[in-house]
Scaffold this motif. Structure first.
Motif: not given
Length: 87
Positions: A1, A3-5, A37-40, A49
């Motif tokens: 996983m 992520s970036v914020e 926060a974005f998750f991929r 991301v």
């Protein structure tokens, strides 16, 4: 996983008219720091991301209507305790 914020902030005025809040029942200012926060599960072909610039633009546009506002007079918050947790 992966992520970036991204982060932005708003400054507001409000009161919390309930004895539970002591002196904060009166009008006061607050600064809210907002992290998103974005998750991929996998990165894009560009190894990102999300486009951070686009994410910041969306966050800024989302927060702008509340920035420097008195939440006590906004109709969407009528009768609502605008606590940090609520917002």
């Amino acid at each position: 996983m992966f992520s970036v914020e991204v982060r932005d902030r708003i400054m507001i005025g409000h009161s919390l008219p309930d004895p539970f809040f002591g002196p904060a029942q009166n009008m006061h200012g607050a600064t809210f720091v907002v992290d998103v926060a974005f998750f991929r599960p996998t990165l894009t072909k560009q190894n990102v991301v999300v486009d951070i610039g686009a994410a910041l633009d969306v966050l800024n546009k989302t927060l702008k209507p509340l920035n420097y506002q008195n939440l006590d007079v906004l109709p969407q918050f009528a009768g609502v305790l605008t606590t940090t947790e609520f917002l």
